[in-house]
Design a protein around this motif. Structure first.
Motif, mmCIF file in Angstrom:
data_model
loop_
_atom_site.group_PDB
_atom_site.id
_atom_site.type_symbol
_atom_site.label_atom_id
_atom_site.label_comp_id
_atom_site.label_asym_id
_atom_site.label_seq_id
_atom_site.Cartn_x
_atom_site.Cartn_y
_atom_site.Cartn_z
ATOM 1 N N LEU A 80 6.206 0.536 -11.890
ATOM 2 C CA LEU A 80 5.538 0.570 -10.531
ATOM 3 C C LEU A 80 4.203 0.580 -11.151
ATOM 4 C CD1 LEU A 80 4.857 1.421 -7.825
ATOM 5 C CD2 LEU A 80 5.523 3.651 -8.145
ATOM 6 N N ILE A 81 3.358 -0.322 -10.962
ATOM 7 C CA ILE A 81 1.912 -0.498 -11.255
ATOM 8 C C ILE A 81 0.924 -0.366 -9.957
ATOM 9 C CG2 ILE A 81 0.458 -2.180 -12.289
ATOM 10 C CD1 ILE A 81 3.727 -3.202 -12.415
ATOM 11 N N ASN A 82 0.010 0.793 -10.411
ATOM 12 C CA ASN A 82 -0.837 1.219 -9.741
ATOM 13 C C ASN A 82 -2.254 0.555 -9.974
ATOM 14 O OD1 ASN A 82 -2.409 4.522 -8.830
ATOM 15 N ND2 ASN A 82 -2.178 2.578 -7.524
ATOM 16 N N LEU A 83 -2.805 -0.124 -8.980
ATOM 17 C CA LEU A 83 -4.051 -1.156 -9.120
ATOM 18 C C LEU A 83 -5.044 -0.306 -8.153
ATOM 19 C CD1 LEU A 83 -2.438 -4.840 -9.217
ATOM 20 C CD2 LEU A 83 -3.253 -3.190 -11.237
ATOM 21 N N TYR A 84 -6.376 -0.611 -8.440
ATOM 22 C CA TYR A 84 -7.269 -0.253 -7.756
ATOM 23 C C TYR A 84 -8.389 -1.054 -7.951
ATOM 24 C CZ TYR A 84 -11.457 1.902 -5.788
ATOM 25 O OH TYR A 84 -12.743 2.158 -5.157
ATOM 26 N N GLY A 85 -9.188 -1.440 -6.790
ATOM 27 C CA GLY A 85 -10.684 -1.898 -7.013
ATOM 28 C C GLY A 85 -11.272 -2.367 -5.751
ATOM 29 N N VAL A 115 0.849 -1.149 0.049
ATOM 30 C CA VAL A 115 0.012 -0.071 -0.047
ATOM 31 C C VAL A 115 0.860 1.194 -0.016
ATOM 32 C CG1 VAL A 115 -1.974 -1.228 1.063
ATOM 33 C CG2 VAL A 115 -0.346 -0.126 2.537
ATOM 34 N N PRO A 116 0.456 2.489 -0.417
ATOM 35 C CA PRO A 116 1.248 3.382 -0.795
ATOM 36 C C PRO A 116 1.856 4.059 0.754
ATOM 37 C CG PRO A 116 -0.403 3.745 -2.153
ATOM 38 C CD PRO A 116 -0.718 2.570 -1.561
ATOM 39 N N SER A 117 1.183 3.900 1.797
ATOM 40 C CA SER A 117 1.578 4.414 2.999
ATOM 41 C C SER A 117 2.859 3.450 3.495
ATOM 42 C CB SER A 117 0.442 4.334 4.008
ATOM 43 O OG SER A 117 0.034 3.104 4.166
ATOM 44 N N LEU A 118 2.782 2.145 3.262
ATOM 45 C CA LEU A 118 3.991 1.297 3.450
ATOM 46 C C LEU A 118 5.129 1.527 2.444
ATOM 47 C CD1 LEU A 118 5.509 -0.959 4.827
ATOM 48 C CD2 LEU A 118 4.325 -2.528 3.646
ATOM 49 N N LEU A 119 4.849 2.059 1.271
ATOM 50 C CA LEU A 119 5.799 2.325 0.226
ATOM 51 C C LEU A 119 6.495 3.562 0.864
ATOM 52 C CD1 LEU A 119 7.144 1.681 -2.351
ATOM 53 C CD2 LEU A 119 5.360 2.947 -3.502
ATOM 54 N N ALA A 120 5.749 4.478 1.264
ATOM 55 C CA ALA A 120 6.264 5.623 1.831
ATOM 56 C C ALA A 120 7.509 5.418 2.919
ATOM 57 C CB ALA A 120 5.288 6.775 2.284
ATOM 58 N N LEU A 121 7.106 4.335 3.660
ATOM 59 C CA LEU A 121 8.097 3.843 4.618
ATOM 60 C C LEU A 121 9.298 3.198 3.964
ATOM 61 C CD1 LEU A 121 5.745 2.908 7.485
ATOM 62 C CD2 LEU A 121 6.817 4.911 7.453
ATOM 63 N N GLU A 125 -4.800 2.792 -1.735
ATOM 64 C CA GLU A 125 -4.873 4.120 -1.088
ATOM 65 C C GLU A 125 -4.430 5.015 -2.467
ATOM 66 O OE1 GLU A 125 -3.093 2.821 3.153
ATOM 67 O OE2 GLU A 125 -1.723 3.814 1.838
ATOM 68 N N ALA A 126 -4.567 6.287 -2.326
ATOM 69 C CA ALA A 126 -4.169 7.294 -3.088
ATOM 70 C C ALA A 126 -2.568 7.113 -3.440
ATOM 71 C CB ALA A 126 -4.543 8.486 -2.909
ATOM 72 N N LEU A 127 -2.212 6.962 -4.466
ATOM 73 C CA LEU A 127 -0.684 7.116 -4.910
ATOM 74 C C LEU A 127 -0.321 8.373 -5.448
ATOM 75 C CD1 LEU A 127 1.946 5.260 -5.062
ATOM 76 C CD2 LEU A 127 1.305 4.713 -7.338
ATOM 77 N N SER A 128 0.676 9.038 -4.684
ATOM 78 C CA SER A 128 0.937 10.569 -4.961
ATOM 79 C C SER A 128 2.035 10.244 -6.200
ATOM 80 C CB SER A 128 1.567 11.217 -4.050
ATOM 81 O OG SER A 128 2.733 10.680 -3.513
ATOM 82 N N GLN A 129 2.102 11.466 -6.805
ATOM 83 C CA GLN A 129 3.190 11.563 -7.789
ATOM 84 C C GLN A 129 4.405 11.787 -7.272
ATOM 85 O OE1 GLN A 129 2.853 11.194 -11.499
ATOM 86 N NE2 GLN A 129 5.007 11.303 -11.312
ATOM 87 N N ALA A 130 4.422 12.501 -6.107
ATOM 88 C CA ALA A 130 5.812 12.631 -5.465
ATOM 89 C C ALA A 130 6.187 11.284 -4.948
ATOM 90 C CB ALA A 130 5.646 13.502 -4.101
ATOM 91 N N LEU A 131 5.678 10.265 -4.616
ATOM 92 C CA LEU A 131 6.215 8.976 -4.063
ATOM 93 C C LEU A 131 6.510 8.128 -5.440
ATOM 94 C CD1 LEU A 131 6.520 7.183 -1.839
ATOM 95 C CD2 LEU A 131 4.048 6.234 -1.957
ATOM 96 N N VAL A 132 5.847 8.365 -6.414
ATOM 97 C CA VAL A 132 6.140 7.449 -7.611
ATOM 98 C C VAL A 132 7.736 8.158 -8.026
ATOM 99 C CG1 VAL A 132 5.615 7.254 -10.194
ATOM 100 C CG2 VAL A 132 3.704 7.138 -8.432
#
Length: 358
Positions: free
Chosen positions: A344-349, A298-304, A325-332
């Motif tokens: 980096l593949i962003n999936l949602y559902g 999840v993006p929050s874990l990716l940020a860590l 969760e929302a994936l920010s461009q800054a994190l990408v």
């Protein structure tokens, strides 16, 4: 509050409903559509990607086909223990036969309350092979939630382990303790069972978080999950050189593809230690030590993860998935700066849409 175009569109919807009521006064409101033919075309056709009719079938049949292709290859690894595809299949067959003897079949729900382990993978496959559907019960859930899930799903059987048995609330269903030597009678055949579940039968039921009220069970048939897995194997093919880290708690549907995608493609399924999804440093160690090529976070874990000093050393990663969760461009941008060229593949559902919708 509304501009002219929005008001015109709403008036058009009202006209469409009134026309439909005149043409069919006996129809229920749920059968009527407010969309004009042009809007329907725009929403359902023009904005869609290509449509592919994947063959229907059962989820476990996809894995059995891989067992037949690479029976001696390593299927699952967990904390120094590993099992081949053949051994995994045989263990699941024995448990499936025992479950069938307990009355499990199409329409049956089996509660699975286990820590992440090879036994968990065996249990999930066994339920599917027996023809039933599983409902994952996270051992960390409060007793009240476990009781609600077991009661509302009408679980026919609950699978657990000795260390968790005492924490289970009283449930009406029989409880099978998988690490109790007497749980499965000796001499149960390891041969595969005759198929019993069809495409419209349930494969699993995953309960939502309940953030908007009482948790509800999303019921996913084999047709839906097989469709998703066939799409995923085509869009993001895995192979024998891949190792997929399974770290999402299995009460979340993102765990479903983490478990089954490697098993149906001949890749190695690497199970993270229980609780590892909360430890970014431990995850990076696992990626390095287990030569992980596919990771989902999840993006929050990716940020860590990107703040860990060793993240740039995860050069063995071939694909990184993010969702939930929302994936920010800054994190990408941060990921691509540290690991250039990593897809980096962003999936949602939502759970009800079978893991991913976009």
């Amino acid at each position: 509050r509304f501009d002219d175009a929005a008001i015109e569109r709403m008036l058009g919807h009202l006209r469409a409903l009134l026309d439909a009521l005149i043409e069919g006064p006996a129809r229920t409101l749920g059968e009527l559509s407010p969309l004009s033919p042009e809007e329907r075309e725009e929403l359902l056709v023009a904005g869609s990607g290509p449509s592919v009719a994947y063959p229907a079938g059962s989820l476990h049949a996809l894995i059995e086909a891989q067992v037949d292709r690479t029976p001696e290859a390593i299927a699952v690894t967990f904390e120094g223990e590993e099992v081949s595809f053949r051994a995994l299949d045989e263990r699941a067959n024995r448990l499936a036969r025992h479950l069938r003897g307990q009355g499990v079949g199409p329409g049956s729900i089996v509660g699975v309350c286990l820590d992440r382990s090879i036994a968990l993978v065996v249990a999930l496959l066994a339920v599917l092979k027996a023809g039933g559907a599983y409902v994952p019960i996270d051992p960390s859930y409060p007793r009240e939630r476990v009781a609600l899930m077991a009661r509302e799903s009408r679980a026919a059987v609950v699978l657990t382990q000795r260390s968790l048995q005492a924490s289970l609330p009283d449930v009406a269903a029989p409880v099978i303790v998988l690490d109790d030597p007497s749980s499965i009678p000796e001499g149960v055949s390891a041969e595969r069972l005759d198929p019993s579940a069809g495409p419209e039968d349930l494969a699993y039921v995953i309960y939502t978080s309940g953030s908007t009220g009482t948790p509800k069970g999303a019921m996913i048939p084999h047709r839906a999950i097989v469709n998703h897995m066939r799409w995923m194997s085509e869009a993001f093919p895995f192979g024998p050189s891949d190792a997929v880290l399974q770290k999402t708690p299995f009460g979340f549907d993102a765990s479903v593809w983490e478990i089954y995608a490697p098993l149906m493609s001949g890749a190695r399924l690497v199970l993270a230690a229980p609780g590892a999804h909360r430890d970014s440093a431990a995850l990076i160690r696992a990626v390095e030590e287990q030569r992980i090529t596919v990771l989902q976070v999840v993006p929050s874990l990716l940020a860590l993860l990107v703040e860990e000093p060793d993240f740039p050393r995860c050069t063995g990663l071939r694909r990184l998935f993010a969702g939930g969760e929302a994936l920010s461009q800054a994190l990408v941008d941060r990921v691509h700066a540290l690991l250039p060229g990593l897809p980096l593949i962003n999936l949602y559902g939502p759970t009800e849409a079978t893991i991913d919708a976009t």
